[in-house]
Design an enzyme around this catalytic site. Structure first.
Site, PDB file in Angstrom:
ATOM      1  N   PHE A   1      35.571  50.884  45.928  1.00 48.48           N
ATOM      2  CA  PHE A   1      36.021  50.516  47.269  1.00 48.48           C
ATOM      3  C   PHE A   1      37.359  51.229  47.523  1.00 48.48           C
ATOM      4  O   PHE A   1      38.395  50.627  47.774  1.00 48.48           O
ATOM      5  CB  PHE A   1      36.139  48.997  47.446  1.00 48.48           C
ATOM      6  CG  PHE A   1      35.852  48.584  48.869  1.00 48.48           C
ATOM      7  CD1 PHE A   1      34.546  48.580  49.338  1.00 48.48           C
ATOM      8  CD2 PHE A   1      36.866  48.260  49.747  1.00 48.48           C
ATOM      9  CE1 PHE A   1      34.266  48.239  50.653  1.00 48.48           C
ATOM     10  CE2 PHE A   1      36.597  47.926  51.076  1.00 48.48           C
ATOM     11  CZ  PHE A   1      35.292  47.911  51.514  1.00 48.48           C
TER      12      PHE A   1
ATOM     13  N   GLU B   1      43.443  55.079  50.143  1.00 49.70           N
ATOM     14  CA  GLU B   1      44.437  56.142  49.933  1.00 49.70           C
ATOM     15  C   GLU B   1      45.241  55.963  48.642  1.00 49.70           C
ATOM     16  O   GLU B   1      45.719  56.942  48.070  1.00 49.70           O
ATOM     17  CB  GLU B   1      45.403  56.207  51.122  1.00 49.70           C
ATOM     18  CG  GLU B   1      44.832  56.877  52.363  1.00 49.70           C
ATOM     19  CD  GLU B   1      44.455  58.335  52.128  1.00 49.70           C
ATOM     20  OE1 GLU B   1      45.158  59.027  51.375  1.00 49.70           O
ATOM     21  OE2 GLU B   1      43.443  58.766  52.700  1.00 49.70           O
TER      22      GLU B   1
ATOM     23  N   HIS C   1      44.064  54.884  45.705  1.00 55.16           N
ATOM     24  CA  HIS C   1      43.251  55.518  44.660  1.00 55.16           C
ATOM     25  C   HIS C   1      43.304  57.044  44.804  1.00 55.16           C
ATOM     26  O   HIS C   1      43.445  57.766  43.819  1.00 55.16           O
ATOM     27  CB  HIS C   1      41.784  55.096  44.790  1.00 55.16           C
ATOM     28  CG  HIS C   1      41.511  53.644  44.564  1.00 55.16           C
ATOM     29  ND1 HIS C   1      41.133  52.805  45.578  1.00 55.16           N
ATOM     30  CD2 HIS C   1      41.548  52.882  43.439  1.00 55.16           C
ATOM     31  CE1 HIS C   1      40.933  51.585  45.095  1.00 55.16           C
ATOM     32  NE2 HIS C   1      41.185  51.597  43.797  1.00 55.16           N
TER      33      HIS C   1
ATOM     34  N   GLN D   1      37.180  41.575  32.913  1.00 53.36           N
ATOM     35  CA  GLN D   1      38.554  41.299  33.345  1.00 53.36           C
ATOM     36  C   GLN D   1      38.630  40.236  34.454  1.00 53.36           C
ATOM     37  O   GLN D   1      39.699  39.983  34.988  1.00 53.36           O
ATOM     38  CB  GLN D   1      39.273  42.580  33.751  1.00 53.36           C
ATOM     39  CG  GLN D   1      38.795  43.231  35.035  1.00 53.36           C
ATOM     40  CD  GLN D   1      39.428  44.589  35.232  1.00 53.36           C
ATOM     41  OE1 GLN D   1      39.226  45.508  34.435  1.00 53.36           O
ATOM     42  NE2 GLN D   1      40.220  44.736  36.288  1.00 53.36           N
TER      43      GLN D   1
ATOM     44  N   GLY E   1      48.239  53.285  38.871  1.00 47.03           N
ATOM     45  CA  GLY E   1      49.150  52.994  39.976  1.00 47.03           C
ATOM     46  C   GLY E   1      50.196  51.958  39.575  1.00 47.03           C
ATOM     47  O   GLY E   1      49.884  50.997  38.871  1.00 47.03           O
TER      48      GLY E   1
ATOM     49  N   ASP F   1      49.648  47.954  40.040  1.00 46.73           N
ATOM     50  CA  ASP F   1      49.302  46.992  38.984  1.00 46.73           C
ATOM     51  C   ASP F   1      50.312  47.199  37.854  1.00 46.73           C
ATOM     52  O   ASP F   1      49.981  47.760  36.802  1.00 46.73           O
ATOM     53  CB  ASP F   1      47.871  47.236  38.511  1.00 46.73           C
ATOM     54  CG  ASP F   1      46.876  47.024  39.632  1.00 46.73           C
ATOM     55  OD1 ASP F   1      46.326  45.933  39.743  1.00 46.73           O
ATOM     56  OD2 ASP F   1      46.683  47.964  40.438  1.00 46.73           O
TER      57      ASP F   1
ATOM     58  N   GLN G   1      49.725  46.017  34.320  1.00 48.53           N
ATOM     59  CA  GLN G   1      48.659  46.805  33.698  1.00 48.53           C
ATOM     60  C   GLN G   1      49.217  48.083  33.073  1.00 48.53           C
ATOM     61  O   GLN G   1      48.818  48.480  31.975  1.00 48.53           O
ATOM     62  CB  GLN G   1      47.606  47.139  34.754  1.00 48.53           C
ATOM     63  CG  GLN G   1      46.512  48.070  34.288  1.00 48.53           C
ATOM     64  CD  GLN G   1      45.384  48.147  35.295  1.00 48.53           C
ATOM     65  OE1 GLN G   1      44.479  47.338  35.280  1.00 48.53           O
ATOM     66  NE2 GLN G   1      45.435  49.123  36.190  1.00 48.53           N
TER      67      GLN G   1
HETATM   68  P1  AMP Z   1      41.512  49.254  41.068  1.00 52.10           P
HETATM   69  O1  AMP Z   1      40.329  49.938  41.676  1.00 52.10           O
HETATM   70  O2  AMP Z   1      42.088  48.175  41.926  1.00 52.10           O
HETATM   71  O3  AMP Z   1      41.276  48.825  39.638  1.00 52.10           O
HETATM   72  O4  AMP Z   1      42.661  50.347  40.994  1.00 52.10           O
HETATM   73  C1  AMP Z   1      42.467  51.551  40.301  1.00 52.10           C
HETATM   74  C2  AMP Z   1      43.794  52.242  40.156  1.00 52.10           C
HETATM   75  O5  AMP Z   1      44.342  52.517  41.442  1.00 52.10           O
HETATM   76  C3  AMP Z   1      44.824  51.385  39.405  1.00 52.10           C
HETATM   77  O6  AMP Z   1      45.559  52.220  38.511  1.00 52.10           O
HETATM   78  C4  AMP Z   1      45.684  50.862  40.520  1.00 52.10           C
HETATM   79  O7  AMP Z   1      47.000  50.556  40.125  1.00 52.10           O
HETATM   80  C5  AMP Z   1      45.664  52.029  41.502  1.00 52.10           C
HETATM   81  N1  AMP Z   1      46.006  51.562  42.839  1.00 52.10           N
HETATM   82  C6  AMP Z   1      45.441  50.540  43.524  1.00 52.10           C
HETATM   83  N2  AMP Z   1      46.056  50.358  44.709  1.00 52.10           N
HETATM   84  C7  AMP Z   1      47.050  51.276  44.764  1.00 52.10           C
HETATM   85  C8  AMP Z   1      48.042  51.595  45.743  1.00 52.10           C
HETATM   86  N3  AMP Z   1      48.163  50.929  46.880  1.00 52.10           N
HETATM   87  N4  AMP Z   1      48.889  52.615  45.467  1.00 52.10           N
HETATM   88  C9  AMP Z   1      48.800  53.303  44.304  1.00 52.10           C
HETATM   89  N5  AMP Z   1      47.873  53.055  43.355  1.00 52.10           N
HETATM   90  C10 AMP Z   1      47.016  52.055  43.573  1.00 52.10           C
END
Ligand code: AMP
Length: 281
Positions: A32, A35, A37, A61, A146, A149, A152
Site C-alpha cells: 500500500f 511517497e 516508501h 508482527q 524510514g 518507524d 524499528q
Molecule cells: P511499512 O510498509 O509501513 O512496513 O514501511 C516500509 C518502510 O517504509 C519502513 O522502513 C518505514 O519506516 C518506511 N516508511 C513508512 N512511512 C514512511 C514515511 N512517511 N517516510 C519515510 N519512510 C517511511
C-alpha cells in the site's frame, strides 16, 4: 521489473547476482505504497545496481487484536507505482516465509520495554524474524528503512550487528503530507474527521521541540505538556508520548547535548498512528 513469488526463486536470483558482484539495495515494505516508501526506493536506486522491494504483510508482527486482517492492501496499484524504480519485487505468500513446524524464534529481550513494544509486545520479535529471513533470501549489501518507524531502525541496527549480516543500513527522513502528517499506509483507514484531527501529532512534536529550544530540560514536564495538548483533540487517544536517548532508547533524566528522539503513538478510532522527531539540542 520482475515479480518473484517464491523464496526459492528469489534466493537463486540473489545468489546469481552476488556471484556476478552486483550490489543489491533492498527495501522491505508491507505494501500500500506511498511517497514515503518511494523515497526509500529512490534512495536505493542512487547507490545500487539492483533494487529489490519486498511486499509482505508479515503476520508475525501483528498481535491477535491488531489490524492484520484490515491492513490496507492493493498489489496492482503497488506494482504500477514500482515500475521504473525497482528491478525485482518479491511478493511471497505467507507459506513461502513461514513453515508449519518452525522451531526457532528471535528474542529481543532488553530492547522490548519502551515505546511501541509496550502495547505491541511481540511486534519487534516478529519484525526481527521476518527481516532475518528476508536478508538471508535476498542477500542485500544495503537495506533502506524510514525514520518514521524509529524504534524499528534501532532494533534492525542491533539485528544486523548481533547476527553478523554484514549489511549497511540507510535510514531515510520522514516524508510528510503538506499539513505535516507523516505518510502512512494506515492513514487510508482514517475518516475525513480523523484525518483532519491527525495533524495534531506533528504539532505536538513541534511543541515538544519548541519547549526544548526555549530551554526546558525536563523530559517529564515536556511530555506532560505534549499530552495535555494532544488531549484537546477529542478524536485522539494517546498510547504513549516519550523522550528518549536516540541511540539506545534509554530514558533520560535531563535533556543534555546528546541526540534525543521525541516519539508518540496515538489512536484515532481503531487506527494507531506513530510519529517522531530527532533533535540534537
Ligand atoms: P511499512 O510498509 O509501513 O512496513 O514501511 C516500509 C518502510 O517504509 C519502513 O522502513 C518505514 O519506516 C518506511 N516508511 C513508512 N512511512 C514512511 C514515511 N512517511 N517516510 C519515510 N519512510 C517511511
Amino acid at each position: 521489473m520482475k515479480i518473484i513469488k517464491t523464496s526459492a526463486a528469489m534466493q537463486k536470483l540473489a545468489t546469481d547476482l552476488k556471484s556476478r558482484q552486483k550490489q543489491t539495495g533492498f527495501v522491505p515494505t508491507m505494501g500500500f505504497l506511498h511517497e514515503g516508501h518511494l523515497s526509500l526506493i529512490k534512495k536505493a536506486r542512487e547507490k545500487n545496481q539492483i533494487v529489490v522491494v519486498s511486499i509482505f504483510v508479515n503476520p508475525a508482527q501483528f498481535g491477535p487484536k491488531e489490524d492484520f486482517g484490515n491492513y490496507p492492501r492493493d498489489l496492482r496499484r503497488d506494482l504500477k507505482l514500482l515500475a521504473g524504480y525497482a528491478d525485482y519485487v518479491f511478493v511471497p505468500a505467507a507459506n513461502q516465509i513461514y513453515k508449519k513446524d518452525e522451531k526457532l524464534t528471535i528474542s529481543i529481550e532488553g530492547m522490548n520495554s519502551c515505546l511501541c513494544a509496550i502495547s505491541r509486545s511481540n511486534h519487534f520479535a516478529g519484525v526481527a524474524l521476518v527481516l532475518t529471513k528476508l536478508f538471508n533470501i535476498i542477500k542485500p549489501g544495503r537495506v533502506y528503512f524510514g525514520q518514521k518507524d524509529y524504534q524499528q531502525t534501532v532494533v534492525v541496527r542491533e539485528l544486523i550487528r548481533d547476527f553478523c549480516f554484514g549489511i549497511s543500513m540507510v535510514v531515510c527522513p520522514i516524508v510528510r503530507e503538506a499539513d505535516g502528517l507523516a505518510m502512512s499506509s494506515r492513514n487510508s483507514r482514517l475518516s475525513k474527521k480523523q484525518r483532519l484531527a491527525a495533524v495534531i501529532l506533528y504539532r505536538a512534536l513541534l511543541l515538544g521541540k519548541d519547549l526544548i529550544k526555549s530551554g526546558d530540560k525536563n523530559p517529564d514536564s515536556i511530555i506532560d505538556k505534549m499530552k495535555n495538548f494532544l488531549q484537546q483533540e477529542k478524536l485522539a487517544r494517546i498510547d504513549y508520548v516519550d523522550i528518549l536517548d536516540a541511540k539506545n532508547l534509554h530514558r533520560i533524566k535531563s535533556i543534555g547535548t546528546g541526540q534525543i528522539v521525541i516519539a508518540l503513538a496515538v489512536y484515532f478510532g481503531k487506527t494507531r498512528l506513530i510519529d517522531n522527531i530527532l533533535l540534537r539540542p
